[in-house]
Write a protein that holds these residues in place. Structure first.
Motif, PDB file in Angstrom:
ATOM      1  N   GLU A 384       0.815  -1.208   0.000  1.00  0.00           N
ATOM      2  CA  GLU A 384       0.000   0.000   0.000  1.00  0.00           C
ATOM      3  C   GLU A 384       0.850   1.261   0.000  1.00  0.00           C
ATOM      4  O   GLU A 384       0.499   2.249  -0.655  1.00  0.00           O
ATOM      5  CB  GLU A 384      -0.918  -0.019   1.221  1.00  0.00           C
ATOM      6  N   ARG A 385       1.965   1.251   0.719  1.00  0.00           N
ATOM      7  CA  ARG A 385       2.797   2.454   0.827  1.00  0.00           C
ATOM      8  C   ARG A 385       3.724   2.638  -0.372  1.00  0.00           C
ATOM      9  O   ARG A 385       4.095   3.773  -0.693  1.00  0.00           O
ATOM     10  CB  ARG A 385       3.632   2.380   2.106  1.00  0.00           C
ATOM     11  N   ALA A 386       4.117   1.518  -1.010  1.00  0.00           N
ATOM     12  CA  ALA A 386       5.036   1.606  -2.144  1.00  0.00           C
ATOM     13  C   ALA A 386       4.573   0.672  -3.255  1.00  0.00           C
ATOM     14  O   ALA A 386       5.236  -0.326  -3.558  1.00  0.00           O
ATOM     15  CB  ALA A 386       6.454   1.258  -1.696  1.00  0.00           C
ATOM     16  N   PRO A 387       3.424   0.968  -3.886  1.00  0.00           N
ATOM     17  CA  PRO A 387       2.863   0.042  -4.881  1.00  0.00           C
ATOM     18  C   PRO A 387       3.748  -0.165  -6.103  1.00  0.00           C
ATOM     19  O   PRO A 387       3.650  -1.204  -6.765  1.00  0.00           O
ATOM     20  CB  PRO A 387       1.523   0.688  -5.259  1.00  0.00           C
ATOM     21  N   GLU A 388       4.598   0.796  -6.418  1.00  0.00           N
ATOM     22  CA  GLU A 388       5.479   0.659  -7.582  1.00  0.00           C
ATOM     23  C   GLU A 388       6.879   0.219  -7.210  1.00  0.00           C
ATOM     24  O   GLU A 388       7.790   0.250  -8.045  1.00  0.00           O
ATOM     25  CB  GLU A 388       5.537   1.998  -8.339  1.00  0.00           C
ATOM     26  N   GLY A 389       7.077  -0.199  -5.970  1.00  0.00           N
ATOM     27  CA  GLY A 389       8.392  -0.660  -5.539  1.00  0.00           C
ATOM     28  C   GLY A 389       9.131   0.386  -4.724  1.00  0.00           C
ATOM     29  O   GLY A 389       8.624   1.487  -4.471  1.00  0.00           O
ATOM     30  N   PHE A 390      10.349   0.060  -4.315  1.00  0.00           N
ATOM     31  CA  PHE A 390      11.131   0.950  -3.460  1.00  0.00           C
ATOM     32  C   PHE A 390      12.608   0.602  -3.603  1.00  0.00           C
ATOM     33  O   PHE A 390      12.964  -0.452  -4.152  1.00  0.00           O
ATOM     34  CB  PHE A 390      10.701   0.804  -1.988  1.00  0.00           C
ATOM     35  N   ASP A 391      13.460   1.504  -3.126  1.00  0.00           N
ATOM     36  CA  ASP A 391      14.907   1.252  -3.123  1.00  0.00           C
ATOM     37  C   ASP A 391      15.374   0.717  -1.777  1.00  0.00           C
ATOM     38  O   ASP A 391      16.221  -0.163  -1.710  1.00  0.00           O
ATOM     39  CB  ASP A 391      15.673   2.534  -3.473  1.00  0.00           C
ATOM     40  N   ARG A 392      14.826   1.278  -0.690  1.00  0.00           N
ATOM     41  CA  ARG A 392      15.219   0.874   0.657  1.00  0.00           C
ATOM     42  C   ARG A 392      13.960   0.582   1.468  1.00  0.00           C
ATOM     43  O   ARG A 392      13.076   1.432   1.572  1.00  0.00           O
ATOM     44  CB  ARG A 392      16.031   1.975   1.351  1.00  0.00           C
ATOM     45  N   VAL A 393      13.885  -0.615   2.046  1.00  0.00           N
ATOM     46  CA  VAL A 393      12.707  -0.947   2.822  1.00  0.00           C
ATOM     47  C   VAL A 393      12.593  -0.057   4.056  1.00  0.00           C
ATOM     48  O   VAL A 393      11.490   0.184   4.568  1.00  0.00           O
ATOM     49  CB  VAL A 393      12.716  -2.434   3.220  1.00  0.00           C
ATOM     50  N   GLU A 394      13.728   0.457   4.520  1.00  0.00           N
ATOM     51  CA  GLU A 394      13.705   1.355   5.684  1.00  0.00           C
ATOM     52  C   GLU A 394      12.946   2.650   5.400  1.00  0.00           C
ATOM     53  O   GLU A 394      12.535   3.348   6.335  1.00  0.00           O
ATOM     54  CB  GLU A 394      15.130   1.679   6.116  1.00  0.00           C
ATOM     55  N   ASP A 395      12.759   2.957   4.105  1.00  0.00           N
ATOM     56  CA  ASP A 395      11.956   4.128   3.746  1.00  0.00           C
ATOM     57  C   ASP A 395      10.459   3.822   3.737  1.00  0.00           C
ATOM     58  O   ASP A 395       9.637   4.732   3.588  1.00  0.00           O
ATOM     59  CB  ASP A 395      12.369   4.642   2.362  1.00  0.00           C
ATOM     60  N   VAL A 396      10.124   2.536   3.900  1.00  0.00           N
ATOM     61  CA  VAL A 396       8.725   2.106   3.813  1.00  0.00           C
ATOM     62  C   VAL A 396       8.203   1.613   5.166  1.00  0.00           C
ATOM     63  O   VAL A 396       7.073   1.923   5.544  1.00  0.00           O
ATOM     64  CB  VAL A 396       8.579   0.987   2.758  1.00  0.00           C
ATOM     65  N   PRO A 399      11.641   0.679  11.928  1.00  0.00           N
ATOM     66  CA  PRO A 399      12.402  -0.407  12.563  1.00  0.00           C
ATOM     67  C   PRO A 399      11.519  -1.314  13.422  1.00  0.00           C
ATOM     68  O   PRO A 399      11.722  -2.529  13.469  1.00  0.00           O
ATOM     69  CB  PRO A 399      13.435   0.341  13.411  1.00  0.00           C
ATOM     70  N   GLU A 400      10.537  -0.728  14.077  1.00  0.00           N
ATOM     71  CA  GLU A 400       9.634  -1.522  14.920  1.00  0.00           C
ATOM     72  C   GLU A 400       8.795  -2.470  14.063  1.00  0.00           C
ATOM     73  O   GLU A 400       8.548  -3.620  14.449  1.00  0.00           O
ATOM     74  CB  GLU A 400       8.725  -0.605  15.734  1.00  0.00           C
ATOM     75  N   GLU A 401       8.359  -2.003  12.910  1.00  0.00           N
ATOM     76  CA  GLU A 401       7.570  -2.856  12.030  1.00  0.00           C
ATOM     77  C   GLU A 401       8.411  -4.008  11.482  1.00  0.00           C
ATOM     78  O   GLU A 401       7.948  -5.155  11.410  1.00  0.00           O
ATOM     79  CB  GLU A 401       6.980  -2.032  10.891  1.00  0.00           C
ATOM     80  N   LEU A 402       9.635  -3.718  11.106  1.00  0.00           N
ATOM     81  CA  LEU A 402      10.514  -4.780  10.614  1.00  0.00           C
ATOM     82  C   LEU A 402      10.778  -5.816  11.708  1.00  0.00           C
ATOM     83  O   LEU A 402      10.777  -7.022  11.449  1.00  0.00           O
ATOM     84  CB  LEU A 402      11.832  -4.188  10.121  1.00  0.00           C
ATOM     85  N   ALA A 403      10.997  -5.351  12.930  1.00  0.00           N
ATOM     86  CA  ALA A 403      11.248  -6.281  14.037  1.00  0.00           C
ATOM     87  C   ALA A 403      10.030  -7.136  14.316  1.00  0.00           C
ATOM     88  O   ALA A 403      10.156  -8.290  14.761  1.00  0.00           O
ATOM     89  CB  ALA A 403      11.643  -5.506  15.292  1.00  0.00           C
ATOM     90  N   SER A 404       8.839  -6.618  14.050  1.00  0.00           N
ATOM     91  CA  SER A 404       7.631  -7.389  14.324  1.00  0.00           C
ATOM     92  C   SER A 404       7.494  -8.591  13.403  1.00  0.00           C
ATOM     93  O   SER A 404       6.803  -9.564  13.731  1.00  0.00           O
ATOM     94  CB  SER A 404       6.392  -6.498  14.221  1.00  0.00           C
ATOM     95  N   ILE A 405       8.149  -8.559  12.224  1.00  0.00           N
ATOM     96  CA  ILE A 405       8.115  -9.733  11.350  1.00  0.00           C
ATOM     97  C   ILE A 405       8.872 -10.873  12.014  1.00  0.00           C
ATOM     98  O   ILE A 405       8.430 -12.032  12.002  1.00  0.00           O
ATOM     99  CB  ILE A 405       8.713  -9.409   9.965  1.00  0.00           C
ATOM    100  N   ASP A 406      10.023 -10.560  12.613  1.00  0.00           N
ATOM    101  CA  ASP A 406      10.758 -11.588  13.360  1.00  0.00           C
ATOM    102  C   ASP A 406       9.870 -12.197  14.442  1.00  0.00           C
ATOM    103  O   ASP A 406       9.821 -13.424  14.613  1.00  0.00           O
ATOM    104  CB  ASP A 406      12.007 -10.980  14.023  1.00  0.00           C
ATOM    105  N   ALA A 407       9.193 -11.343  15.193  1.00  0.00           N
ATOM    106  CA  ALA A 407       8.344 -11.826  16.280  1.00  0.00           C
ATOM    107  C   ALA A 407       7.205 -12.688  15.749  1.00  0.00           C
ATOM    108  O   ALA A 407       6.835 -13.697  16.357  1.00  0.00           O
ATOM    109  CB  ALA A 407       7.787 -10.636  17.070  1.00  0.00           C
ATOM    110  N   ALA A 408       6.655 -12.310  14.581  1.00  0.00           N
ATOM    111  CA  ALA A 408       5.556 -13.083  13.999  1.00  0.00           C
ATOM    112  C   ALA A 408       6.004 -14.492  13.671  1.00  0.00           C
ATOM    113  O   ALA A 408       5.286 -15.469  13.948  1.00  0.00           O
ATOM    114  CB  ALA A 408       5.042 -12.381  12.740  1.00  0.00           C
ATOM    115  N   TYR A 409       7.185 -14.640  13.101  1.00  0.00           N
ATOM    116  CA  TYR A 409       7.650 -15.985  12.753  1.00  0.00           C
ATOM    117  C   TYR A 409       8.084 -16.786  13.966  1.00  0.00           C
ATOM    118  O   TYR A 409       8.034 -18.020  13.947  1.00  0.00           O
ATOM    119  CB  TYR A 409       8.752 -15.908  11.693  1.00  0.00           C
ATOM    120  N   ARG A 410       8.493 -16.109  15.018  1.00  0.00           N
ATOM    121  CA  ARG A 410       8.762 -16.856  16.236  1.00  0.00           C
ATOM    122  C   ARG A 410       7.482 -17.488  16.790  1.00  0.00           C
ATOM    123  O   ARG A 410       7.493 -18.561  17.374  1.00  0.00           O
ATOM    124  CB  ARG A 410       9.419 -15.958  17.302  1.00  0.00           C
TER     125      ARG A 410
END
Length: 416
Positions: A384-396, A399-410
């Protein structure tokens, strides 16, 4: 000491693993299977390290290594192939055992061959459906069976019945007659297939692209034989939300799908930077299977007296976190330990209660965790935030959201 007689309904991964595990303690269980012939059919599945450890303890480690691909990493990208998140898997993540990606049919055949070799050629009786379970006074269970071929009815006597007969379990229906007949659909339709292609990335990556809020594609290699030839047998899963959640009929992996239906959602996908031509991959697949993503509400109890459930019969769950086959193997080992601790026939009800007390709570929690799909919410946020792609995921993502993916898979891929 009275020898315990155990019947297992279902010759899938859970039922066969259970038979091998029980045999290792000196028992000779019998398996009855509704299919008239067991054939190595299906598509790819994953075995998590804790399940691989249990199968290795049964003497199947070398046989598994000969057919399965050790998964090295999981990679999430957007639909354009831009990296969102990744993590090592199996031994690369520090586990003592690998995570394996394997063709389900090959794994079932491996287990079936081991059962026949160790328990004898008559250990698995095919073409029999389970119709009834009754008691003979204070004596053994009387299990009513009917032959698929001619309808002839027979009976088996046993001290315990293990229902490992899958999503549409006949044993579960007998134990819980008030439960709705139909499984619950979450609105996502899946198409699956396998196709021989060139390896992509390092040849041992599980790729997850897109989000199943709209469309998601999962691709990973499943054959060590193909890897040795310098090729890859790629298992792919396409997930698209196509309807409203609710009970659904026709949830069976025998339903054929059409490439045109899948290409309608993925025909424009380009993952060239990852080494994948998505339209070519889908178009080259000879057999496509179509299936609704379903589960059932967790049960407050699985069994009763000398009858219990195992694997998908006990806890069908969404195919997220590589848990379906893995949890069936863990069920089988836990059930065997409980029976080994109570070695006479009189102790069977107590053993089955102990098994259920150990497994039901953690596995029911997994079923609910799969429904939550926290990782997919983040993948959809990227779309939704970058429908045409992005260069750096950190721009999308933060850090808290990225860390939550780790927690989800745990939550969804850890041992239970």
């Amino acid at each position: 000491m009275e020898r315990r007689r155990i019947v297992i309904a279902g010759a899938g991964i859970g039922g066969l693993s259970c038979a091998l595990s029980l045999h290792a303690t000196g028992l000779r269980p019998r398996i009855v299977e509704a299919a008239r012939r067991l054939r190595p059919v299906g598509v790819g599945i994953n075995l998590l390290p804790h399940a691989v450890a249990e199968l290795t303890a049964l003497g199947l480690g070398e046989a598994l290594a000969a057919i399965a691909v050790p998964t090295g990493s999981m990679l999430h990208t957007d639909r354009h192939g831009n990296r969102i998140w990744s993590e090592p898997r199996g031994r690369a993540a520090g586990h003592a055992w690998p995570q394996y990606s394997v063709h389900r049919g090959e794994l079932q055949q491996l287990l079936y061959d081991a059962v026949r070799d160790r328990l004898g050629p008559d250990a698995v009786r095919t073409g029999l459906t389970l119709e009834s379970v009754g008691e003979v006074g204070a004596g053994p269970l009387r299990i009513g069976l009917r032959a698929v071929a001619d309808g002839a009815r027979t009976e088996e006597e046993a001290d315990a019945l293990i229902g490992a007969d899958g999503l549409h379990s006949a044993v579960r229906a007998l134990l819980h007659p008030a439960e709705p007949r139909l499984p619950l659909w979450n609105g996502i339709r899946m198409w699956r297939g396998t196709v021989t292609a060139k390896p992509f990335l390092d040849g041992r990556t599980m790729l997850v692209a897109g989000s199943n809020a709209t469309a998601k594609l999962v691709v990973y290699p499943v054959s060590r034989h193909a890897e040795r030839r310098g090729e890859a047998l790629l298992n792919w899963v396409a997930e698209v939300r196509t309807g409203e959640p609710g009970p659904v009929d026709g949830a069976a992996w025998t339903r054929r799908g059409a490439a045109a239906d899948v290409l309608a959602h993925f025909g424009g996908w380009r993952l060239d930077a990852l080494g994948l031509d998505v339209p070519a991959l889908l178009s080259a697949t000879e057999e496509i299977l179509e299936y609704p993503m379903v589960d059932r509400d967790p049960l407050p109890s699985w069994g009763r007296d000398r009858v219990t459930l195992l694997g998908d019969a006990a806890h069908p769950m969404y195919p997220i976190g590589s848990n379906g086959g893995s949890q069936a193997v863990l069920d089988a080992r836990a059930l065997t330990r409980a029976l080994a601790d109570r070695p006479d026939a009189a102790g069977v009800p107590e053993a089955l209660r102990a098994y259920e007390e150990e497994r039901r709570g953690p596995v029911n929690a997994l079923v609910l965790a799969m429904r939550d799909m926290p990782a997919d919410r983040l993948l959809q946020a990227v779309a939704e935030r970058a429908p045409e792609g992005f260069d750096r995921v950190e721009d999308v993502l933060t850090p808290e959201e990225l860390a939550s993916i780790d927690a989800a898979y745990r939550r969804t891929s850890g041992p239970s």
